[in-house]
Enzyme design. Sequence first.
Site, PDB file in Angstrom:
ATOM      1  N   TYR A   6       0.836  -1.218   0.000  1.00 30.61           N
ATOM      2  CA  TYR A   6       0.000   0.000   0.000  1.00 30.61           C
ATOM      3  C   TYR A   6       0.867   1.262   0.000  1.00 30.61           C
ATOM      4  O   TYR A   6       0.584   2.220   0.714  1.00 30.61           O
ATOM      5  CB  TYR A   6      -0.917   0.026   1.234  1.00 30.61           C
ATOM      6  CG  TYR A   6      -1.678  -1.244   1.511  1.00 30.61           C
ATOM      7  CD1 TYR A   6      -2.516  -1.800   0.545  1.00 30.61           C
ATOM      8  CD2 TYR A   6      -1.583  -1.892   2.737  1.00 30.61           C
ATOM      9  CE1 TYR A   6      -3.231  -2.964   0.795  1.00 30.61           C
ATOM     10  CE2 TYR A   6      -2.293  -3.055   2.993  1.00 30.61           C
ATOM     11  CZ  TYR A   6      -3.116  -3.584   2.019  1.00 30.61           C
ATOM     12  OH  TYR A   6      -3.817  -4.728   2.276  1.00 30.61           O
ATOM     13  N   TYR A 134     -14.296  -4.816   4.098  1.00 29.22           N
ATOM     14  CA  TYR A 134     -12.971  -5.203   3.602  1.00 29.22           C
ATOM     15  C   TYR A 134     -12.740  -6.667   3.950  1.00 29.22           C
ATOM     16  O   TYR A 134     -12.842  -7.052   5.116  1.00 29.22           O
ATOM     17  CB  TYR A 134     -11.860  -4.337   4.222  1.00 29.22           C
ATOM     18  CG  TYR A 134     -10.487  -4.826   3.810  1.00 29.22           C
ATOM     19  CD1 TYR A 134      -9.969  -4.506   2.559  1.00 29.22           C
ATOM     20  CD2 TYR A 134      -9.741  -5.663   4.641  1.00 29.22           C
ATOM     21  CE1 TYR A 134      -8.729  -5.000   2.148  1.00 29.22           C
ATOM     22  CE2 TYR A 134      -8.498  -6.155   4.239  1.00 29.22           C
ATOM     23  CZ  TYR A 134      -8.010  -5.821   2.987  1.00 29.22           C
ATOM     24  OH  TYR A 134      -6.795  -6.318   2.581  1.00 29.22           O
ATOM     25  N   ASP A 236     -16.896 -12.860   8.501  1.00 33.28           N
ATOM     26  CA  ASP A 236     -15.446 -12.683   8.400  1.00 33.28           C
ATOM     27  C   ASP A 236     -14.984 -12.062   9.723  1.00 33.28           C
ATOM     28  O   ASP A 236     -15.108 -10.856   9.926  1.00 33.28           O
ATOM     29  CB  ASP A 236     -15.133 -11.770   7.211  1.00 33.28           C
ATOM     30  CG  ASP A 236     -13.647 -11.448   7.092  1.00 33.28           C
ATOM     31  OD1 ASP A 236     -12.876 -11.824   8.008  1.00 33.28           O
ATOM     32  OD2 ASP A 236     -13.260 -10.818   6.097  1.00 33.28           O
ATOM     33  N   LYS A 265      -5.608 -13.194  11.408  1.00 36.87           N
ATOM     34  CA  LYS A 265      -4.887 -12.170  12.178  1.00 36.87           C
ATOM     35  C   LYS A 265      -4.461 -12.630  13.579  1.00 36.87           C
ATOM     36  O   LYS A 265      -3.415 -13.234  13.721  1.00 36.87           O
ATOM     37  CB  LYS A 265      -5.703 -10.882  12.200  1.00 36.87           C
ATOM     38  CG  LYS A 265      -5.684 -10.177  10.832  1.00 36.87           C
ATOM     39  CD  LYS A 265      -6.104  -8.714  10.901  1.00 36.87           C
ATOM     40  CE  LYS A 265      -5.746  -7.969   9.640  1.00 36.87           C
ATOM     41  NZ  LYS A 265      -6.835  -7.853   8.661  1.00 36.87           N
TER      42      LYS A 265
END
Length: 416
Positions: A6, A134, A236, A265
Site C-alpha cells: 500500500y 474489507y 469474516d 490475524k
Amino acid sequence: MLWYPYTQMKHVDRVPKMVAGNGVMMELEDGRKLIDGISSWWSVIHGYNHPALNAALAEQAGKFAHVMLGGLTHEPALQLAEALVRITPAGLNHVFFSDSGSIGVEVALKTAIQYWKNLGYDGKTKIISLKNGYHGDTFKAMEVSDDSDFSRAFADVLHRGYVLEIPGGGFDAPAETVQPAIDDLEQLLISHNQNIAAFIVEPIVQCAGGFHIYSPLYLKAARELCDKYHVLLVFDEVATGFGRTGKLFAAEHAGVTPDIMVVGKALTAGYMGHAATLSTDAVYNSFLGADYEKALMHGPTFMANALACTVALKSIEIFDQEDYLSNIEQINNIIEQEFSTINSPLTAGKRTIGAIGVIEFKDADTLNGFKLFAMDEGVWLRPIGKVLYLMPPYIIKPDELVSIINVMRKWIDRAG
Ligand SMILES: *Cc1c(COP(=O)(O)O)cnc(C)c1O
C-alpha cells in the site's frame, strides 16, 4: 529492493527499521522505543517476544516445523481444530486451515458457492456484501470488499455481486433505526435469492473500510432472513475475532451462528500467517458423497503448518488463563474515559467497542504527518484515511494506553 505494501514507492525514502520487540514496545534501530497502538495490523494480541509462545514454538520446531496436510495429519492441527470448534459459536464443527485471512475468505466463498452446487442448485453463485467492507486483497475477496483504493486498479475485472448499506446508529441503535437496512436485505433476498449463494459481513465492526460499528440486531435479522430465503451467512471475523470487540467473537453480540466463519490475524498472535474457515455440519455434509467432484478442492501448501497451529493453541491457552476479556473491558473503559475529554471541531465522530478506539476526522489531510509525529512521541499508530484508530495488544497497561491517547490529543490540539 524491497517493495512495500500500500505504498507509493516513489515516496519511500527511509522506512524505520525495527530491531527488537518486547511486550507492547517496539525498538527501532535508531534507539527509539515505541508503544504499539495497533498490534501490528491487529494481530500481536499478547505483545512481542512472548516467552510462552516462544517456548511452544521452539519445542515444536525441535520435532518438526511443517508437514504437508495432504494425506498426513499431526497433533497441533488436530488440537487446534478441536480448540476452535470449542471456542467459536456453537455449531461450527469443521475447520479448514489456510495461510492468510484473504485465503480464508476465498475458502469461505468457494465453500458457499460449491455448497449450492453440491445440493444440485444451479446458478446460486452471487455474493451479497456490505458497503465499506474489507475482506482481503485476493480477487474474490476484492469482489466482496468495497470499491476502494485497495481494489480500484482492478475494477474492470471484478465481477461484483450485490452491495448493501449497514444500518446507522452504531451498536446501540434502536430497532426502528436498524429496520430499513433489514428491509433492504429482505427485498434483495426476495427478488434475487435464486442466484445468491451467500451474504458475507464483518460482524459488528467493519475494520479496514473505516471502522464502522453497527447493531447486533442487524445480524440477528440477517440470520433469520438468510435461513428463510436459502442463502448462507458468512462471518469474516479475521479482524473482530479473539476478543477485539469485547466478546471472544463478534458473533456473540448477536447470539447467532453463521454457516461459515473465517478467523485469522490474531489467531497466531502475530507470529506467522494463518487462518481458519469454520463450517456447520449442514455445509460440511453437502461435500460428502460418492463423487470426488463434491470434495472441497483447495489445499494451500502451508495449511495447518505445525508451528502456526502450535502458536495458535498456546495463544488461545494464554487468552483463557489471563482472563483477557476483563483486560479488554478495562481497555475499553480507559479509551471511553479519555476520548470523552477529546472535543474538537476537526473530528467527525468518536467510537469505541472492546479494545478498539476510533476518532474520525472531517478531513483526511488533518492526519498528514501524524505517523511521524507519533513516532517522535514514542507511539506507533498508522491512520487509515480519515480515521485515527487504536487497537492495542491486550497486555497494555493503563498508563501506556493513556500515553497513546495523549499523543492523539496533542496532535488534535495542535492541528486545531
Ligand atoms: C486483514 C483482513 C483480511 C485479510 O487478511 P490477510 O491475512 O491480510 O490476508 C480479511 N478480512 C478482514 C476483516 C481483515 O481485517
